[in-house]
Enzyme design. Sequence first.
Site, PDB file in Angstrom:
ATOM      1  N   LYS A   1       0.337   3.668   3.012  1.00 27.49           N
ATOM      2  CA  LYS A   1       0.900   3.160   4.129  1.00 27.49           C
ATOM      3  C   LYS A   1       2.529   3.069   4.222  1.00 27.49           C
ATOM      4  CE  LYS A   1      -2.640   0.066   6.135  1.00 27.49           C
ATOM      5  NZ  LYS A   1      -2.832  -1.307   6.505  1.00 27.49           N
TER       6      LYS A   1
ATOM      7  N   HIS B   1      -3.988   7.763  14.361  1.00 26.43           N
ATOM      8  CA  HIS B   1      -3.916   6.083  14.922  1.00 26.43           C
ATOM      9  C   HIS B   1      -2.134   5.553  14.711  1.00 26.43           C
ATOM     10  CE1 HIS B   1      -5.527   5.728  10.961  1.00 26.43           C
ATOM     11  NE2 HIS B   1      -5.219   4.478  10.993  1.00 26.43           N
TER      12      HIS B   1
ATOM     13  N   ASP C   1     -10.782   7.882   5.280  1.00 22.39           N
ATOM     14  CA  ASP C   1     -10.574   9.375   5.739  1.00 22.39           C
ATOM     15  C   ASP C   1     -11.616  10.321   5.262  1.00 22.39           C
ATOM     16  OD1 ASP C   1      -8.186   8.228   6.583  1.00 22.39           O
ATOM     17  OD2 ASP C   1      -6.852   9.163   5.258  1.00 22.39           O
TER      18      ASP C   1
ATOM     19  N   ASN D   1       0.889  -1.324  -0.085  1.00 26.82           N
ATOM     20  CA  ASN D   1       0.074  -0.002  -0.036  1.00 26.82           C
ATOM     21  C   ASN D   1       1.098   1.217   0.062  1.00 26.82           C
ATOM     22  OD1 ASN D   1      -1.609   2.391   1.177  1.00 26.82           O
ATOM     23  ND2 ASN D   1      -3.091   0.874   1.771  1.00 26.82           N
TER      24      ASN D   1
ATOM     25  N   ASP E   1      -1.056  -3.132  10.550  1.00 29.02           N
ATOM     26  CA  ASP E   1      -2.541  -3.661  10.060  1.00 29.02           C
ATOM     27  C   ASP E   1      -3.463  -2.633  10.901  1.00 29.02           C
ATOM     28  OD1 ASP E   1      -3.988  -5.546   8.823  1.00 29.02           O
ATOM     29  OD2 ASP E   1      -4.843  -5.800  10.724  1.00 29.02           O
TER      30      ASP E   1
END
Length: 204
Positions: free
Chosen positions: A12, A186, A161, A9, A75
């Site tokens: 990420k 987070h 988002d 990703n 994750d």
Amino acid sequence: MEIVLASNNRHKVEELEYFINDMCLKRNTSGVKILTLSDIGFTDEIIENGTTFEENALIKAGTVAQKGYIAVADDSGLCVDALGGEPGVYSARYAGEPCDDFKNNELLREKLKDVPEEKRGAHFVSVIAAVFPDGRKITARGECPGKILFDYRGNGGFGYDPLFFYEPYGKTYAQMNAEEKNAISHRAAAMKLFCEKFAEEIEK
């Protein structure tokens, strides 16, 4: 030392690389190289069949660590109160395969269409894991509270988002710039704790 980010990703990878450089390696930047799965020619499919974020992060990192690298994986997902914690570990494939952010968001909107604003609480969860070739493991968990809007706001970010509203900023994740999001997300919370553990481990 080489560290492989166990993700395909792109978003990420960018966030994890930022945090590793900014937090983890401030005390130890000599000889550290951050790699992606494509950099090491890793093309195997990783089956994320865990029932928790921790399990899935360790599965991803552990699979890559078997190739002889220090592997770091994330994750993460969205947990909605009114849906009993859905979509949770199934966030990326909530609307089925292949993963599709728009379809996931539309399914979430449909499921929440009759839920009033005061009951639309949710939180994002991120678990960061590292697995070393010798079997050592590190995990850290971070969360960010918010609520799910009825309609999209903002064009940035990815995943859920545009629907996830963070009240202290008065914005969705998708309306924040990278600096704002990286301060409160987070993943930021998880990385702060993770990097403390990781820096200590690599300095042993």
